[in-house]
Write a protein that holds these residues in place. Structure first.
Motif, PDB file in Angstrom:
ATOM      1  N   TRP A 327       0.818  -1.213   0.000  1.00  9.31           N
ATOM      2  CA  TRP A 327       0.000   0.000   0.000  1.00  9.31           C
ATOM      3  C   TRP A 327       0.848   1.258   0.000  1.00  9.31           C
ATOM      4  CZ3 TRP A 327      -4.913  -0.050  -1.139  1.00  9.31           C
ATOM      5  CH2 TRP A 327      -5.693  -1.178  -0.876  1.00  9.31           C
ATOM      6  N   ASN A 328       1.905   1.260   0.768  1.00  7.43           N
ATOM      7  CA  ASN A 328       2.629   2.511   0.994  1.00  7.43           C
ATOM      8  C   ASN A 328       4.046   2.541   0.431  1.00  7.43           C
ATOM      9  OD1 ASN A 328       3.647   0.663   2.760  1.00  7.43           O
ATOM     10  ND2 ASN A 328       2.996   1.716   4.622  1.00  7.43           N
ATOM     11  N   LYS A 329       4.573   1.413  -0.045  1.00  4.11           N
ATOM     12  CA  LYS A 329       5.918   1.409  -0.607  1.00  4.11           C
ATOM     13  C   LYS A 329       5.847   1.638  -2.109  1.00  4.11           C
ATOM     14  CE  LYS A 329       7.922  -1.723   2.811  1.00  4.11           C
ATOM     15  NZ  LYS A 329       8.577  -3.031   3.040  1.00  4.11           N
ATOM     16  N   PHE A 370      -4.161   3.706   4.574  1.00  3.74           N
ATOM     17  CA  PHE A 370      -4.837   4.962   4.255  1.00  3.74           C
ATOM     18  C   PHE A 370      -6.254   4.971   4.859  1.00  3.74           C
ATOM     19  CE2 PHE A 370      -1.518   4.565   1.110  1.00  3.74           C
ATOM     20  CZ  PHE A 370      -0.994   5.834   1.065  1.00  3.74           C
ATOM     21  N   LYS A 398       6.052  11.443   7.768  1.00  5.23           N
ATOM     22  CA  LYS A 398       5.512  10.175   8.258  1.00  5.23           C
ATOM     23  C   LYS A 398       4.883  10.408   9.624  1.00  5.23           C
ATOM     24  CE  LYS A 398       6.847   5.507   9.617  1.00  5.23           C
ATOM     25  NZ  LYS A 398       7.988   4.571   9.812  1.00  5.23           N
ATOM     26  N   VAL A 404       2.652   5.445   6.936  1.00  4.97           N
ATOM     27  CA  VAL A 404       2.170   6.034   5.702  1.00  4.97           C
ATOM     28  C   VAL A 404       2.794   7.414   5.539  1.00  4.97           C
ATOM     29  CG1 VAL A 404       0.134   7.072   6.764  1.00  4.97           C
ATOM     30  CG2 VAL A 404       0.099   6.507   4.333  1.00  4.97           C
ATOM     31  N   ASP A 405       3.125   7.781   4.306  1.00  7.27           N
ATOM     32  CA  ASP A 405       3.746   9.074   4.016  1.00  7.27           C
ATOM     33  C   ASP A 405       2.674  10.097   3.659  1.00  7.27           C
ATOM     34  OD1 ASP A 405       6.044   7.687   4.363  1.00  7.27           O
ATOM     35  OD2 ASP A 405       6.586   7.594   2.244  1.00  7.27           O
ATOM     36  N   GLN A 444      -4.752   7.001  -2.630  1.00 13.71           N
ATOM     37  CA  GLN A 444      -3.639   6.818  -1.699  1.00 13.71           C
ATOM     38  C   GLN A 444      -2.832   8.113  -1.529  1.00 13.71           C
ATOM     39  OE1 GLN A 444      -1.370   3.231  -2.609  1.00 13.71           O
ATOM     40  NE2 GLN A 444      -3.135   2.401  -3.696  1.00 13.71           N
TER      41      GLN A 444
END
Length: 576
Positions: A327-329, A370, A398, A404-405, A444
């Protein structure tokens, strides 16, 4: 010589007639090859007798040695020469043994080329792009391209140098006198006979056990069968699932069972199939539903993702794209997350029966950070975070307890200064408190701001209205106008040059030096759009309007005595 002086002499006439009769019997022309008999040999030259010529042609002895004709160099020996000129300006005959040999050799090459017969030659030297081959019979030189030396790459050809062997003539340029030969065709012709016998062993439907992956192409994969035959598995016969390139499924050196699906005895080709070794898994596709989670086994790793096989249905291959790994990478690699043979959970996201394509997702089996963020920190929440990255126009923050960024644009850093200049004050690793401005779970994306956690200087204008008079301090001046700051406010504003005074002569920024306090009016105020405009000219207009309203119209005083005296005098002057 006396006999030639008087041509009227009967003896002279008789000799002339005999000589002409002899020459007329033998007609020689330039460009023909004739046999010459050696009459005399000196240290440097060989003298020839050729019947029909008026003088003896001369050959350089070195020319004959270079042609390997030392054995013929004796009185009475015969040598073939080309007549270049019967008589030059000095009355001599010009002949060439070298050119005669080349022409004879070329004729033999042409004959062999037309009959498609091999010739004997030897590789004498290397040159750019190949080698030089000497024709053993005639000594003619021919070109052997590097690609025609053998049917497989050779790093060293020293064992082939100066060895008599057969060559095939593949090209002749009659105009330039160039010849091109091939050793590869001779080798392949022998192998072709052997290959035909091997192919006779196979028929459609046969199963080949343990064929080894030899190489790839854009249209299929080549397998080596028992070290005696190479067969092709076309791209469409590799798998029931869609395959863009063979390296997505096979690795060099792997062994697989194949099924023979075609045999071409004319082209000496055998076509095989891998997918026909097992039943079509797509016949059972209706047993599997979209958005359901199933166990998959990683079969092949690529830069763009992984090919996985349904654990309970071998041969059912699906693509796990890199965008569906996490999801976040961003730009995550399947090679770093998995290894071949790993069993993982995936959700089926697409089934296309026509294209025989199945797409799966691994991240859908994981918690969506998210969604978690949107539930825990709705828009308007203030959270603590750490700057993990930075570019020329933004920061990436972060949040402390969720992996999550978030995105922080430089325009959301400060109310007072230039955003890009303010960005230079921050570095990776800095702690920062931000406010959640926007959350888009589907895309996202999470946008946060830092200045929104600070007091907004425009709040000072919260109780102000348009045309209201305020006092400002002049901070600086330039040709464009004045930079001013309202008393009690932390934000600077610009009064344009055109808004300094009604009279253009007074609308000069240079009238002010900075530090003065002046009054001005609010000409525009829109807090939603964060737009504030100030004007000294507007204040002057407002005050003038109020003065006229209080003390009278602009025409006041026109009814006083003698108020029209000047107009009457002008009329009098015109009547004279």
């Amino acid at each position: 010589m006396e006999i030639y002086k008087d041509l009227s002499n009967p003896n002279s006439k008789e000799f002339e007639q005999l000589l002409n009769n002899q020459l007329s019997k033998i007609k020689l022309t330039e460009g023909t090859i004739v046999e010459g008999k050696i009459n005399k040999i000196t240290d440097k030259f060989v003298f020839l007798f050729i019947e029909g010529l008026k003088s003896e042609p001369v050959l350089d002895i070195n020319e004959l040695k270079s042609l390997g004709q030392e054995s013929n160099m004796k009185v009475g020996g015969k040598i073939s020469v080309l007549i270049e000129k019967i008589e030059d300006k000095n009355g001599e005959v010009i002949v060439s043994a070298n050119k005669a040999q080349k022409i004879k050799g070329w004729d033999k090459l042409v004959e062999a080329y037309e009959k498609k017969e091999p010739i004997m030659g030897k590789i004498t030297s290397k040159c750019k792009g190949g080698c030089i081959v000497e024709h053993i019979d005639t000594g003619s030189l021919m070109f052997l391209p590097g690609s025609q030396i053998s049917d497989k790459p050779l790093k060293d050809i020293s064992h082939l140098m100066n060895e008599p062997q057969k060559f095939a003539l593949i090209k002749l340029d009659k105009l330039r006198g160039n010849a091109c030969v091939s050793r590869r065709e001779i080798i392949s012709s022998f192998k072709k006979e052997d290959k035909a016998k091997i192919i006779e062993k196979y028929k459609v439907g046969d199963i080949i056990k343990g064929a080894e992956v030899k190489g790839y192409s854009t249209f299929g994969c080549f397998f080596n069968v028992n070290g005696e035959l190479d067969v092709l598995v076309h791209l469409q016969e590799i798998s029931y699932s869609r395959v863009n390139h063979p390296d997505e499924v096979f690795n060099i050196g792997e062994k697989h069972d194949l099924k023979v699906i075609s045999v071409d005895k004319e082209k000496l080709q055998v076509g095989c199939s891998v997918k026909q070794m097992s039943p079509d898994p797509f016949e059972q596709i209706d047993n599997y539903k979209l958005n359901n989670t199933y166990k998959f086994v990683v079969k092949k790793l690529q830069d763009f993702g992984a090919f996985c096989e349904l654990a309970e249905l071998p041969g059912f291959t699906a693509l796990l794209h890199s965008s569906e790994l996490s999801w976040n990478k961003k730009n995550v690699s399947a090679k770093k997350m998995f290894k071949v043979g790993d069993e993982i959970d995936c959700v089926i996201t697409e089934i296309d029966k026509e294209k025989r394509r199945v797409a799966i997702s691994h991240r859908l089996t994981l918690e969506n950070p998210f969604e978690t963020f949107s539930k825990k920190y709705p828009v308007g929440s203030v959270v603590n975070g750490e700057i993990i990255n930075k570019n020329e126009y933004s920061l990436f923050v972060k949040v402390e307890d969720i992996n999550v960024d978030t995105f922080l644009h430089c325009n959301d850093l400060t109310y007072l200064n230039n955003g890009e200049e303010e960005l230079n004050k921050y570095k990776k690793g800095d702690k920062i408190q931000v406010k959640v401005l926007e959350v888009k779970v589907d895309e996202q994306k999470i946008r946060v701001g830092y200045k929104q956690t600070q007091k907004d200087p425009l709040d000072w204008f919260g109780d102000k209205v348009k045309n209201q008079t305020i006092t400002v301090k002049i901070i600086s001046t330039d040709n464009k106008g004045l930079v001013v700051r309202p008393e009690g406010c932390e934000m600077d504003f610009i009064i344009k040059k055109s808004q300094i005074a009604i009279n253009s002569a007074d609308a000069r920024p240079s009238r002010f030096t900075g530090g003065e306090k002046v009054d001005c009016a609010i000409s525009e105020i829109d807090l939603d759009k964060r737009k504030i405009s100030l004007s000294m000219k507007l204040l002057e207009e407002i005050e003038k309007k109020e003065a006229l309203k209080k003390y009278g119209a602009e025409g006041s005083g026109k009814n006083l005595p003698f108020s029209s005296l000047s107009d009457d005098l002008k009329k009098k002057d015109k009547s004279k």
